[in-house]
Design an enzyme around this catalytic site. Structure first.
Site, PDB file in Angstrom:
ATOM      1  N   ARG B 278       0.869  -1.184   0.000  1.00 50.71           N
ATOM      2  CA  ARG B 278       0.000   0.000   0.000  1.00 50.71           C
ATOM      3  C   ARG B 278       0.903   1.230   0.000  1.00 50.71           C
ATOM      4  O   ARG B 278       1.343   1.678   1.042  1.00 50.71           O
ATOM      5  CB  ARG B 278      -0.884  -0.036   1.250  1.00 50.71           C
ATOM      6  N   HIS B 282      -3.144   4.617   4.627  1.00 48.84           N
ATOM      7  CA  HIS B 282      -4.368   3.828   4.723  1.00 48.84           C
ATOM      8  C   HIS B 282      -5.551   4.656   4.228  1.00 48.84           C
ATOM      9  O   HIS B 282      -6.364   4.205   3.435  1.00 48.84           O
ATOM     10  CB  HIS B 282      -4.598   3.381   6.170  1.00 48.84           C
ATOM     11  N   TYR B 291       5.072   5.272  11.110  1.00 54.01           N
ATOM     12  CA  TYR B 291       5.311   3.846  11.344  1.00 54.01           C
ATOM     13  C   TYR B 291       6.148   3.129  10.276  1.00 54.01           C
ATOM     14  O   TYR B 291       6.372   1.933  10.374  1.00 54.01           O
ATOM     15  CB  TYR B 291       3.978   3.093  11.556  1.00 54.01           C
TER      16      TYR B 291
END
Lengths: 325, 400
Positions: B278, B282, B291
Site C-alpha cells: 500500500r 491507509h 510507522y
C-alpha cells in the site's frame, strides 16, 4: 384446519413457503437431515433436497453473513440460530449489515428476503445459556423487524408473513410452547399482519400487554383478576419492531392503566420503551404509573428459574396494584 | 466420527506447517519483459488498453481526490496507489456480470467496469445524485448496474456475504461467480474464516482475493500473522489457493482467470493472495511517516505496477509516449471539471433521511419526520440545506 403444536405449525409454514417458491432456503446448525434440535425443519431436506435445506458449519456469524449475501442475491433465506442465546456472534452481521443494507446503498441492494428464526425464552430449565430473550438488543436497531408468535396459529401466519416481508425479520419462537401449545391451524397459505398488535380480549379497567410465551402467563393472571371483578383488556404486541403504538395507546386511553410484561431483564428491556411512549401519548389519561413485570437484572438462573420469571402471580399483583393505586 | 485420515505415529510429532512455502506466481518483469519460461498471456490489445486506461484513471483520480481532501473539499478519501494491478487485473479476468463484493480500496474495479467520473464524484460529495443518497462516508461506492455491491465500513463482513451470494448464483445456474476483496488485516476477522469454511464445505463458486499490502492502517503484516502470509490458511479448509505477485498485471489476470474457471465450472472456491504494497496512506486520516520509512516505500515505488504494464504495452507497440500524454491530460481535466460540477449539486432531499430504513416508512418514524420538518420550519436559518424541503404543512408528511 389441523391440530398442530407450535413446532408442527412452524414446520408447516416452512414447507408451505418452500413449496410455493423455489427461492426459499432453510439452513443452520443441524437443520438438515436431523430437522433441527427441536425438529422445526423436519422432512424439509428429504422433500426439497440438500441444496435448499442444509446443515451449516457451527458458526453463527457465518450463517448470517451467508444469509445476508444470499438475500442480496435475490434468494429468500430462512436462517436458523439454534438458540437465541447464541445469536450474539452474529450481532455484527445483523445490526451492521442486515439492518443497514438497504439504507446504506440507497436501495440499490437490500436483504429484505431474509428471515432469522431463533428459539427464545425460559421455563425449560435451560439455565443462563438456553433461556434468554434478546429482543431489546435488536429493537434498538432501525431496519429490522422483530416478531414473536404466541401459539401455533400465530406462528404459521406470522412466519409466512416474515418470509414474504420485504425487510429483514427476526422471528423469535417461544420454545417453552413448542410442544405445549396446541391448536387449530389452517392448512392453506395465510399470513397475519406484521406491525399490528392484536387485542385478544376487551376490558375497561387495565390494559395488560405482552408477547410470546408471556401471553399464556397473562391469561392466567387475568383470570385471577377478573374473579375479583377487575376488567382487563389483553393485547399481544406480536411485532416488537416496529411496534403498534396506536393500538396500545387507544387501549390505554380507554382503561387509563397499563401493565407490560416480558421475560427479559427490567433495565433496558422493551417494556421501558413502551412505558415511555405511552406516558408521552396518554399522560393525562393515566390513572396509575405504568407497571413493568419482567425478569430480574441477573443472568438467567437455572434452579431458581421460577422465582426469576415474571409469572402469573407477579402479573396478577401488578394488575391489582395498578387498579388500587 | 471424523473424516480426517491421519497417519499414525508412535511418538509425539508436532508440526507448524513451516515446510509449506507457497510459491509466488509471476509473469512480467519490472522492465516490461516476461520472465524466462513465462508464457505470454492471451490478452487482446483492446482489453490490455482497457485495463491500462483503468489503472491510469484510478491513479489520477486518487491523486486529485487526495489533493481535494487536503484542500478541505471532501472529508475523507482512500487511495488504491500501488495496488492497481491486484485489483484491476483480477476484475478484468471476470465476466462483467460476476458480482464484486469489495472492501473499500477497489475503486479500480469500478473504473474498469465503466463507473463514470461523475458517478464517483456524486458519491464522494454525497450530492443528490449519489446512489447511496449521501448516507455513507466518501469511497463507499456501489452500483447495481455494474454488479458492485455497495461498500460497508465494518471490516470483513462482505466475505461471508460473498459466499452466500455465490451460493445463490450456483443455485440459479447461470454460470456466474462472486469475487470478494479484502486486506490481510481483515483476514484476521472471524468473518473470513467463517466464509472460507462455508464456501469449501458447500462448494460455492466464490473467489476470495486478499490484497496483502503489508499494512492494516499502521500494523505491519508481521504483527498481523505468524504464518507464511494468508494463503496457507486455505489448506486448513481444503481450498484451492494461489499466491501472485500483486504488482504483475498479467499474473493477476491469468491467476484470476484460472480461479474463475475452477469456481464456475467446478464449484471450487479459490483463495488468491496478491502480494503487494500500500504505497499511499491507509486513508486521508492516516500518516505512514509515523510507522514506516521512506526507504521502505522507495523500494516499492520501483515496483510500480502501472509503469510495469506501460513498459509491456510499449514493447508490444500498443502504447506510445503521445498516447500517455493525451490520457493523462484528458483525465486530469475531466476529474477537475467533474469535481466542480458535483460539488455544486444540491444535497439529497430531506426525506432521504427516513426512506430505505424499511421498504415503507413506519408510522412512528413518519411522526418523527413530521416533527423534524415542523422544527426546521421554525428555524429555517439553522438548516440551510433542508429548509426548502421542509416547506408545507405537517399534515402533508411529504413522504414518497
Amino acid at each position: 384446519m389441523t391440530q398442530m403444536n407450535m413446532l408442527q405449525a412452524i414446520n408447516n409454514a416452512l414447507d408451505t413457503a418452500m413449496a410455493a417458491d423455489e427461492r426459499v432456503l432453510c439452513f443452520g446448525e443441524d437443520v438438515g437431515i436431523f430437522g433441527g434440535v427441536f425438529r422445526a425443519t423436519s422432512n424439509l431436506q428429504q422433500k426439497y433436497g440438500k441444496a435448499r435445506c442444509f446443515n451449516t458449519p457451527l458458526v453463527e456469524q457465518g450463517i448470517i453473513g451467508f444469509a445476508n449475501g444470499l438475500a442480496a442475491q435475490g434468494s429468500v433465506p430462512v436462517a436458523e440460530i439454534q438458540f437465541a442465546d447464541y445469536i450474539f456472534p452474529a450481532f455484527d452481521q445483523i445490526v451492521n449489515e442486515s439492518a443497514k443494507f438497504r439504507y446504506r446503498s440507497g436501495n440499490l441492494f437490500n436483504v429484505g428476503g431474509l428471515t432469522i428464526r431463533a428459539p427464545y425464552g425460559g421455563g425449560i430449565a435451560g439455565g443462563l445459556y438456553h433461556s434468554q430473550s434478546p429482543e431489546a438488543y435488536f429493537a434498538h436497531t432501525p431496519g429490522l423487524k422483530i416478531v414473536v408468535p404466541r401459539n401455533p396459529h400465530q406462528a404459521k401466519g406470522l412466519l409466512l408473513a416474515a418470509i414474504h416481508d420485504k425487510n429483514p425479520t427476526l422471528f423469535f419462537e417461544p420454545k417453552r410452547l413448542y410442544r405445549a401449545s396446541v391448536g387449530d391451524v389452517p392448512d392453506e397459505d395465510y399470513q397475519l399482519p406484521l406491525g399490528e398488535a392484536e387485542v385478544l380480549k376487551e376490558g375497561t379497567d387495565v390494559t395488560v400487554l405482552g408477547w410470546g410465551a408471556q401471553m399464556e402467563v397473562i391469561e392466567h393472571a387475568v383470570e385471577m383478576a377478573e374473579k375479583e371483578g377487575i376488567s382487563c383488556e389483553v393485547i399481544d404486541l406480536r411485532t416488537i419492531l416496529p411496534w403498534d403504538v396506536e393500538t396500545v395507546a387507544n387501549s390505554v386511553f380507554k382503561t387509563g392503566r397499563l401493565v407490560v410484561t416480558h421475560e427479559a431483564p427490567l433495565t433496558g428491556g422493551f417494556a421501558g420503551e413502551i412505558a415511555a411512549t405511552i406516558q408521552e401519548r396518554c399522560f393525562l389519561y393515566l390513572e396509575s404509573p405504568i407497571a413493568r413485570v419482567t425478569g430480574m437484572d441477573t443472568p438467567f438462573p437455572l434452579v431458581l428459574e421460577k422465582e426469576h420469571l415474571p409469572n402469573h402471580l407477579k402479573v396478577y399483583e401488578a394488575i391489582r396494584s395498578s387498579v388500587e393505586f | 466420527m471424523t473424516t480426517t485420515k491421519a497417519k499414525v505415529a508412535y511418538s509425539p510429532v508436532f508440526t507448524d506447517g513451516a515446510e509449506f512455502r507457497i510459491p509466488t506466481f509471476k509473469l512480467l518483469k519490472q522492465d516490461g519483459s516476461l520472465y524466462k519460461g513465462a508464457k505470454a498471456p492471451d490478452i487482446s490489445k483492446e482489453k490490455a488498453l482497457r485495463i491500462y486506461r483503468a489503472m491510469v484513471t484510478t491513479r489520477i483520480l486518487d491523486e486529485r481526490m487526495l489533493a481535494a481532501q487536503r484542500q478541505g473539499r471532501l472529508s475523507f478519501y482512500m487511495q488504491c496507489t500501488g495496488e492497481e494491478a491486484a485489483v484491476i487485473g483480477s476484475t478484468a479476468a471476470l465476466d462483467d456480470a460476476d458480482m464484486i463484493m469489495a472492501q473499500y480500496r477497489e475503486q479500480g474495479s469500478l473504473v474498469y467496469r465503466g463507473f463514470t467520473i461523475d458517478e464517483f464524484m456524486n458519491q464522494l460529495f454525497g450530492n443528490e445524485l449519489d446512489y447511496g443518497k449521501g448516507r455513507q462516508m466518501p469511497v463507499h461506492y456501489g452500483s447495481a448496474e455494474l454488479n458492485y455491491m455497495t461498500i460497508s465500513s465494518p471490516l470483513a463482513t462482505q466475505i461471508p456475504q460473498a459466499t452466500g451470494y455465490a451460493y445463490g448464483q450456483k443455485l440459479r445456474g447461470e454460470g456466474h461467480c462472486t469475487i470478494t476483496y479484502f486486506g490481510e488485516g481483515a483476514a484476521s476477522e472471524g468473518d473470513f474464516h467463517a466464509a472460507l469454511n462455508m464456501a469449501a464445505v458447500h462448494r460455492v463458486p466464490v473467489i476470495f482475493l486478499c490484497r496483502n499490502n503489508g499494512y492494516a492502517i499502521s500494523t505491519p503484516a508481521a504483527e498481523q500473522f505468524a504464518a507464511d502470509g494468508v494463503a496457507p490458511r486455505a489448506y486448513g479448509y481444503k481450498m484451492d489457493v494461489i499466491r501472485v505477485d500483486g504488482n504483475d498485471i498479467l499474473a493477476m489476470h491469468e491467476a484470476t482467470k484460472a480461479a474463475r474457471s475452477l469456481a464456475v465450472e467446478h464449484n471450487r472456491p479459490v483463495l488468491i493472495e496478491a502480494m503487494s504494497y500500500r504505497l499511499a496512506a491507509h486513508s486521508s486520516s492516516d500518516d505512514p511517516s509515523g510507522y514506516r520509512s521512506k526507504d521502505e516505500e522507495a523500494v516499492w515505488r520501483e515496483k510500480d505496477p502501472i509503469l510495469r504494464m506501460r513498459l509491456w504495452l510499449e514493447s508490444k507497440k500498443w502504447w506510445t509516449e503521445d498516447d500517455e500524454k493525451k490520457l493523462q491530460e484528458n483525465m486530469r481535466r475531466e476529474v477537475l471539471e467533474t469535481m466542480k460540477r458535483a460539488q455544486k449539486r444540491p444535497p439529497p432531499a430531506l426525506d432521504t433521511l427516513v426512506s430505505d430504513v424499511y421498504d415503507e416508512v413506519p408510522p412512528a418514524l413518519a411522526e418523527q419526520f413530521d416533527k423534524l420538518k415542523a422544527h426546521i420550519r421554525r428555524h429555517p436559518d439553522a438548516y440551510p440545506k433542508s429548509a426548502e424541503h421542509a416547506k408545507g404543512t405537517a399534515k402533508e408528511g411529504g413522504l414518497k
